[in-house]
Every structure is written in structure tokens, then in C-alpha cells.
Motif scaffolding. Sequence first.
Motif, PDB file in Angstrom:
ATOM      1  N   THR A  96       6.261 -31.978  -9.448  1.00  0.00           N
ATOM      2  CA  THR A  96       5.335 -30.901  -9.780  1.00  0.00           C
ATOM      3  C   THR A  96       3.897 -31.341  -9.561  1.00  0.00           C
ATOM      4  O   THR A  96       3.556 -32.514  -9.748  1.00  0.00           O
ATOM      5  CB  THR A  96       5.516 -30.457 -11.233  1.00  0.00           C
ATOM      6  OG1 THR A  96       4.579 -29.414 -11.530  1.00  0.00           O
ATOM      7  CG2 THR A  96       5.286 -31.610 -12.215  1.00  0.00           C
ATOM      8  N   GLY A  97       3.063 -30.386  -9.147  1.00  0.00           N
ATOM      9  CA  GLY A  97       1.634 -30.656  -9.038  1.00  0.00           C
ATOM     10  C   GLY A  97       0.912 -30.442 -10.347  1.00  0.00           C
ATOM     11  O   GLY A  97      -0.289 -30.711 -10.453  1.00  0.00           O
ATOM     12  N   HIS A  98       1.644 -29.947 -11.349  1.00  0.00           N
ATOM     13  CA  HIS A  98       1.045 -29.730 -12.662  1.00  0.00           C
ATOM     14  C   HIS A  98       1.087 -31.030 -13.457  1.00  0.00           C
ATOM     15  O   HIS A  98       2.102 -31.730 -13.460  1.00  0.00           O
ATOM     16  CB  HIS A  98       1.792 -28.640 -13.432  1.00  0.00           C
ATOM     17  CG  HIS A  98       1.876 -27.334 -12.702  1.00  0.00           C
ATOM     18  ND1 HIS A  98       0.772 -26.564 -12.444  1.00  0.00           N
ATOM     19  CD2 HIS A  98       2.928 -26.678 -12.165  1.00  0.00           C
ATOM     20  CE1 HIS A  98       1.141 -25.481 -11.792  1.00  0.00           C
ATOM     21  NE2 HIS A  98       2.444 -25.523 -11.598  1.00  0.00           N
ATOM     22  N   ALA A 106       8.567 -27.265 -19.823  1.00  0.00           N
ATOM     23  CA  ALA A 106       7.555 -26.886 -18.836  1.00  0.00           C
ATOM     24  C   ALA A 106       8.154 -26.728 -17.446  1.00  0.00           C
ATOM     25  O   ALA A 106       7.640 -25.964 -16.621  1.00  0.00           O
ATOM     26  CB  ALA A 106       6.428 -27.920 -18.807  1.00  0.00           C
ATOM     27  N   HIS A 107       9.247 -27.449 -17.171  1.00  0.00           N
ATOM     28  CA  HIS A 107       9.952 -27.303 -15.905  1.00  0.00           C
ATOM     29  C   HIS A 107      10.908 -26.100 -15.923  1.00  0.00           C
ATOM     30  O   HIS A 107      11.678 -25.935 -14.978  1.00  0.00           O
ATOM     31  CB  HIS A 107      10.774 -28.561 -15.601  1.00  0.00           C
ATOM     32  CG  HIS A 107       9.974 -29.747 -15.161  1.00  0.00           C
ATOM     33  ND1 HIS A 107       9.275 -29.786 -13.971  1.00  0.00           N
ATOM     34  CD2 HIS A 107       9.782 -30.959 -15.750  1.00  0.00           C
ATOM     35  CE1 HIS A 107       8.696 -30.975 -13.841  1.00  0.00           C
ATOM     36  NE2 HIS A 107       8.979 -31.704 -14.901  1.00  0.00           N
ATOM     37  N   ALA A 108      10.864 -25.290 -16.979  1.00  0.00           N
ATOM     38  CA  ALA A 108      11.854 -24.213 -17.163  1.00  0.00           C
ATOM     39  C   ALA A 108      13.255 -24.813 -17.122  1.00  0.00           C
ATOM     40  O   ALA A 108      14.170 -24.306 -16.468  1.00  0.00           O
ATOM     41  CB  ALA A 108      11.679 -23.111 -16.122  1.00  0.00           C
ATOM     42  N   SER A 127       5.966 -23.309  -8.876  1.00  0.00           N
ATOM     43  CA  SER A 127       4.774 -23.308  -8.033  1.00  0.00           C
ATOM     44  C   SER A 127       4.223 -24.719  -7.885  1.00  0.00           C
ATOM     45  O   SER A 127       4.453 -25.586  -8.732  1.00  0.00           O
ATOM     46  CB  SER A 127       3.694 -22.399  -8.639  1.00  0.00           C
ATOM     47  OG  SER A 127       3.232 -22.927  -9.879  1.00  0.00           O
ATOM     48  N   ASP A 128       3.513 -24.958  -6.787  1.00  0.00           N
ATOM     49  CA  ASP A 128       2.808 -26.219  -6.547  1.00  0.00           C
ATOM     50  C   ASP A 128       3.755 -27.417  -6.622  1.00  0.00           C
ATOM     51  O   ASP A 128       3.537 -28.375  -7.366  1.00  0.00           O
ATOM     52  CB  ASP A 128       1.663 -26.376  -7.561  1.00  0.00           C
ATOM     53  CG  ASP A 128       0.672 -27.450  -7.139  1.00  0.00           C
ATOM     54  OD1 ASP A 128       0.706 -27.862  -5.962  1.00  0.00           O
ATOM     55  OD2 ASP A 128      -0.129 -27.894  -7.991  1.00  0.00           O
ATOM     56  N   LEU A 129       4.822 -27.361  -5.824  1.00  0.00           N
ATOM     57  CA  LEU A 129       5.808 -28.432  -5.797  1.00  0.00           C
ATOM     58  C   LEU A 129       5.737 -29.206  -4.480  1.00  0.00           C
ATOM     59  O   LEU A 129       5.395 -28.648  -3.435  1.00  0.00           O
ATOM     60  CB  LEU A 129       7.220 -27.873  -5.960  1.00  0.00           C
ATOM     61  CG  LEU A 129       7.520 -27.100  -7.253  1.00  0.00           C
ATOM     62  CD1 LEU A 129       8.940 -26.555  -7.205  1.00  0.00           C
ATOM     63  CD2 LEU A 129       7.336 -27.980  -8.481  1.00  0.00           C
TER      64      LEU A 129
END
Length: 489
Positions: free
Chosen positions: A417-419, A247-249, A449-451
Amino acid sequence: MKPHVLAIDQGTSSTKALLMDASGEVVARAEVPLTQSHPGPSLVEQDAEALLDSVRTAAADCVQDTDPRTVTGVALSTQRESVVLWDAATGRPVAPLVSWQDQRGSERAALLVRAGKSEEIRRRTGLPLDPMFSALKMAALLDEHDPSRTRSRAGALRLGTVDAYLLQALTGEPVTEIGNASRTQLVNLTAGDWDDDLLRLFDVPRPALSRIVPSTGPFGKLCGLAPLLDGTPVLAVMGDSHAALFAHAGWRPGTVKVTYGTGSSVMVVTQDPEPTEQVCSTIAWSMGLPAYAREANIRSTGRSLTWLADLLGTTPVELIRLAADADAGDVTLVPAFGGIGAPWWDANAVPVLAGFDLGTGRAQLARAALESVALQVADVLAALPGLRHVVADGGLSRSDALMQLQADVSGITVTRTGHHELSAAGAAHLAGLRLGLWTTDELEERADSDLRTFTPAWDGAQRGSAVARWHRRLAAARELGTGGVPRTS
């Protein structure tokens, strides 16, 4: 109808489900809590049937407001190393699940060390000989329930990690995913299959094990997971830490993922599968060819906080609040519950709480517990070469105090991450790749995104003092585990 992917994350403390649409947005969530039992010293179990029920409930709750015909595939992420023993004819467990935290294999491990087998095991599997991994638990379960190995050799008893148990129950297919299988200590890391010499060494018959397949299967199709339609395919399966890295690539070089959960996993993809003394080598995932990873496993991080919260009659959330603005002073907690994991791999180490006096209060103890999380991770980060980018996830990562502390004691910038639900999301991302819903470039954009970034605020002297104090207390925990005999390493 717009397609959806249902991702189910079966973890130690709960089973979560999320429904992801074709744009990658999460449109529904569900969670079912789970409990553990401790039937004896260093023994940790869970109810395997309750675990399966939690998967069924989480899935049903998550899609209750969605037309099940739109669910084009299912993805699974699962806790690793935990072992289930079940009856092949009925599918019913014949014993409780033995948790990854369980230490019942310690005596057999000591025998193998004395027999000079530990280096051979590490060379073949990439893993140090340690009771955390599945092989010793599998042998212990068979010693209790099939000591002659008659039923397991006949395939009448089946053994597997949680993914294998769930896939058998939900699809009827006797398969296990390669990343999860690589954590059993029965897989030859370069061959990517069960190793006959290791099976003999641990006395685990091959007919009791499931067939190893890539992370993209084939896994079979669902049957009886209402309200999903029978025939819905399982498209992706990953170990929970592996899925979080995905998920973090995390296929990008130098990206080091730290998951802060019950324990913690520090993982980075590598081109070199050769094991090292301090960190494991493992298979992160396979889409045909295996992606190898270095990983360090820390046994007790979030678990240290829940232990202390139970002891003090409060909650982990309250402890974290107290710790945020506290000064631990000289108070240090070494949470060697069942030994200490990476990078020390010392199963004999014992818990130590030191530096307290009659004036020590809850806030100082809470801070010491929080510091123990960051200091353990810092030891691992110091052992990883080529580190470029640290990304954090997991429940404890939501604590700003912990993330800043991690940056301070490590001297490394940490990005959070904000996820949330990273393990479920990573498995869903892999399933979506199979369906053509998105590309790897799009997944990299999503990961970036959203870090939020935390930069080190301590100087070298402050950092050095904290680490030196931690290492003194860690050395004491290891020496106490040998009856006071000093160690040479």
C-alpha cells in the motif's frame, strides 16, 4: 464545522497521531519517538509515564492548528502484549512497562510445560505458551511487586495491556478492548472473557484486570487531553496489527496482511477460531460479534536491522541501501534474539550468523539481515491455508528491495500500500464507521487505491536453494539452543 477523527497509534518505537477528515483524508500528523531499556539479559522495558506523555504530546501537536470542537471522536491503536502495572488510586505506574519483546516469563513457562499445561492453554486461548504473551509478564510483575497478591486481589494494583493503561489514564474507565485482551493468554477465545482457570494457573487475580469490551466500546470520554474538549468520546480501540488489517479491508476472505515493524505480524481473518500448531488464533476485532483471525508473530525483523546498524555504527536506512544491490552469498543471519517465533515457536533458539569469512563486508551482512526478514515471513506464509492476496505495510515495506525479495522467496505476488500509518488509519476507519462518515464499501475502495505490486522473479531452483540454506541455519540455531541435542521437529 466539518468533523474530524483523531487517531493515536501508540507503538513500540514511537507514538503517532493523525487527524482524518470526513472524506478520509489525513489533514495533520504528529510523531513522538520513544526509547527502550534493557536492564538485563532478555529484559526489555519502557518508561510507562513517558509513554503516556508521548500520547498527550502527539495529540496536542496533531490538532494544534485545528478547532478542537471539530474533533468528534478519538481512536486508539496500541502495541500489544506489553504490560503496565499501576496504582489504582493514583493511576501512577509502579514499575516500568514490560515490553512484548521481554522474556522474563521463560522460567514460569518451562514449569507450565513440565506440568503438562501447554496444550490446554493453547486450546483455551488460541496462543502457544510463550513469554511474548502478557500472562507470564503479569505474573512476573506481581511476583516482584505483590508476591502475596494481597493488593491485586483487592483491586489496589491494576494490570493491563497498553490500551487498558491509556484508557484508565485518559477516561478514568477500567476497560480493555477485546482484541488486545485476547493477546494476554488469559482470555477464553470462544467466550471472549477472562478465563478463571487460566487466571488461577498464571496466578493473576481478576480484580487487578479491566473489564473487556468490544472494539467499539463503550470506552468512556476524555478528560484532560488538551487541547481536546473534555467529554470527547473514545470511539474505537484496536491492537496495532489488528488495526492495520482493518485498514486493508482485511475482512475480505483470503487477504493476508504482513506488517513489517520492529517485529512482524502476519494476519488473516478466519471463520475457524480453532488454534493450529504453527500460527495463533486471536480476536481481530469486535463490533458486537468477534471477528477471528489467524496470526503469526515474528519477533525480530526491523529490530534485526537496528541491531546490526548499531553494531556497525551506521543507520538502518543505510543498511537497506547497501542491501538493495548486494549478494549475501552464503552469509545467513538467524535473528533468534530471545528465541524464534512463528511458525517454529522455539524460545530456546539462539541467534546465528553463519557463512561469513574474512572477505565479508557490510553489504553482505546487510543483505543477510534483509533476507532474514523475508525468509521468516515466507515460512509463515507457507503455513497459511487459503492465501489469495498478500498486502504489506509498516516501515520496512517501503523498501522495494525487501518487497521484491519477499515475492521471490515466497513465490507469491506481494502488494504494498502507498498509505502509511496503517494502524492509526484502521482505528480511525472503525471510529468513522461508528460516526457514519463512510461505509465498508468505501473503505474497500480506499484500501485498493495507491497500490504497487511485486511479482516473483526467481525460478523454483533459486527459491528452493535460498530456503534450504535458511532452514539449515535455522536448524543449527535451534540445536544450539538445546546444547547441541538434535530436535525431532
